[in-house]
Design a protein around this motif. Structure first.
Motif, PDB file in Angstrom:
ATOM      1  N   ARG A   1       0.902  -1.247  -0.012  1.00 14.28           N
ATOM      2  CA  ARG A   1      -0.135  -0.097   0.209  1.00 14.28           C
ATOM      3  C   ARG A   1       0.694   1.179  -0.122  1.00 14.28           C
ATOM      4  O   ARG A   1       0.551   2.059  -0.662  1.00 14.28           O
ATOM      5  N   VAL A   2       1.871   1.269   0.760  1.00 15.89           N
ATOM      6  CA  VAL A   2       2.877   2.252   0.694  1.00 15.89           C
ATOM      7  C   VAL A   2       3.643   2.435  -0.589  1.00 15.89           C
ATOM      8  O   VAL A   2       3.439   3.874  -1.172  1.00 15.89           O
TER       9      VAL A   2
ATOM     10  N   GLY B   1       2.260   1.834  -3.508  1.00 11.68           N
ATOM     11  CA  GLY B   1       1.095   2.269  -4.450  1.00 11.68           C
ATOM     12  C   GLY B   1       0.961   3.728  -4.242  1.00 11.68           C
ATOM     13  O   GLY B   1       0.600   4.422  -5.172  1.00 11.68           O
ATOM     14  N   LEU B   2       0.581   4.202  -2.989  1.00 13.88           N
ATOM     15  CA  LEU B   2       0.608   5.431  -2.644  1.00 13.88           C
ATOM     16  C   LEU B   2       1.689   6.496  -3.306  1.00 13.88           C
ATOM     17  O   LEU B   2       1.387   7.078  -4.019  1.00 13.88           O
ATOM     18  N   ALA B   3       2.953   5.803  -3.005  1.00 13.17           N
ATOM     19  CA  ALA B   3       4.120   6.774  -3.470  1.00 13.17           C
ATOM     20  C   ALA B   3       4.229   6.782  -5.084  1.00 13.17           C
ATOM     21  O   ALA B   3       4.723   7.879  -5.429  1.00 13.17           O
TER      22      ALA B   3
ATOM     23  N   SER C   1       1.858   6.489  -7.232  1.00 16.30           N
ATOM     24  CA  SER C   1       0.620   7.061  -7.468  1.00 16.30           C
ATOM     25  C   SER C   1       0.988   8.711  -7.503  1.00 16.30           C
ATOM     26  O   SER C   1       0.744   9.255  -8.439  1.00 16.30           O
ATOM     27  N   GLU C   2       1.534   8.951  -6.413  1.00 16.32           N
ATOM     28  CA  GLU C   2       1.742  10.675  -6.265  1.00 16.32           C
ATOM     29  C   GLU C   2       2.974  10.888  -7.266  1.00 16.32           C
ATOM     30  O   GLU C   2       2.836  12.007  -7.936  1.00 16.32           O
TER      31      GLU C   2
ATOM     32  N   SER D   1      -3.275   4.596 -14.560  1.00 13.06           N
ATOM     33  CA  SER D   1      -3.468   3.235 -13.946  1.00 13.06           C
ATOM     34  C   SER D   1      -2.536   2.297 -14.464  1.00 13.06           C
ATOM     35  O   SER D   1      -2.152   1.450 -13.758  1.00 13.06           O
TER      36      SER D   1
ATOM     37  N   PHE E   1       6.317   7.836   6.242  1.00 12.40           N
ATOM     38  CA  PHE E   1       6.041   8.109   4.749  1.00 12.40           C
ATOM     39  C   PHE E   1       7.032   8.832   3.945  1.00 12.40           C
ATOM     40  O   PHE E   1       7.509   8.404   3.003  1.00 12.40           O
TER      41      PHE E   1
ATOM     42  N   ARG F   1       8.644   7.340   0.843  1.00 11.26           N
ATOM     43  CA  ARG F   1       8.526   7.882  -0.361  1.00 11.26           C
ATOM     44  C   ARG F   1       9.676   8.171  -1.100  1.00 11.26           C
ATOM     45  O   ARG F   1       9.978   7.966  -2.121  1.00 11.26           O
TER      46      ARG F   1
END
Length: 243
Positions: free
Chosen positions: A62-63, A65-67, A69-70, A85, A145, A149
């Motif tokens: 999940r970390v 995916g977020l990093a 995505s940003e 995506s 994070f 990141r």
């Protein structure tokens, strides 16, 4: 160097890995857990899965995916959701994570049980990909994070700019290729059909103005159209063979 035995890791091995990853752990036990495959723990240990890297892998996924995505959101301000995506999926897949883990030489230090070690577990993409994610999860817990990141950006940024797989389906890619050259959209026509009625194979040709048509087969018209578009892109050197 062979994988470390299941009983543990020495401080030199942990220090060297932290240098390669670029994060110095305040709690080295987190890194040890991130490197511990479930096979390395005693079978009789009731909490063996909890003590392995599996929970950290869940968090790290999940970390990551977020990093990512940003990072994509910032790098491609004109990209639509669909392209973002596809780029995300390419960057967070196990093969990409395994490649990052190989760069960290994780296979030299991952803790495996004897059986897993003897069957080459330290080189398996599935395990290496999992450990990459578990290390990111451990960094998140250890440094927050911002630290996670920074690690993602350090090791995934070049992969973001140089994807190893096509990020668009062949028909879309061919249409964009034609439009970029001021050509009309590609046209598709069925040139044949073979096989029994219950399992037909369609032959579809794609034509682009000024180029020889290309035909390909598929179990449906849609698959045949995609195959012919991919064959055209490969022939013209837009995509590499096997892409």
């Amino acid at each position: 160097m062979k994988p470390r035995p299941a009983q543990g890791l020495d401080s030199d091995a942990l220090a060297a890995l932290q240098e390669r990853v670029g994060h110095r752990f305040g709690d080295p036990a987190l890194l040890t857990r991130a490197l511990t495959h479930v096979s390395a723990l005693p079978a009789a240990q009731a909490q063996r899965r909890v003590e392995s890297y599996q929970r950290l892998e869940f968090l790290g996924d999940r970390v990551l995916g977020l990093a990512v995505s940003e990072m994509l959101f910032e790098q491609f301000p004109e990209a639509e959701e669909g392209e973002l995506s596809r780029r995300l999926a390419d960057l967070v897949r196990k093969e990409t994570c395994a490649d990052v883990a190989r760069g960290w030489s994780v296979g030299e230090v991952v803790r495996l049980g004897d059986g897993e070690a003897q069957t080459g577990g330290a080189a398996k993409a599935a395990i290496l990909g999992d450990v990459c994610e578990s290390i990111l999860g451990a960094i998140f817990l250890d440094g927050g994070f911002a630290a996670a990141r920074a690690t993602v950006r350090r090791f995934f940024h070049d992969k973001m700019l140089n994807p190893v797989r096509p990020l668009r389906d062949p028909k879309t890619a061919l249409q964009e290729w034609a439009q970029a050259r001021g050509l009309p959209p590609p046209s598709y026509r069925q040139s044949g059909r073979i096989g029994p009625d219950h399992a037909p194979v369609f032959i579809i040709e794609v034509a682009v103005a000024g180029f020889e048509p290309v035909g390909a087969q598929g179990s449906s018209k849609r698959f045949a159209e995609q195959a012919s578009a991919q064959k055209f892109l490969t022939r013209e050197g837009v995509w590499e063979e096997g892409a």
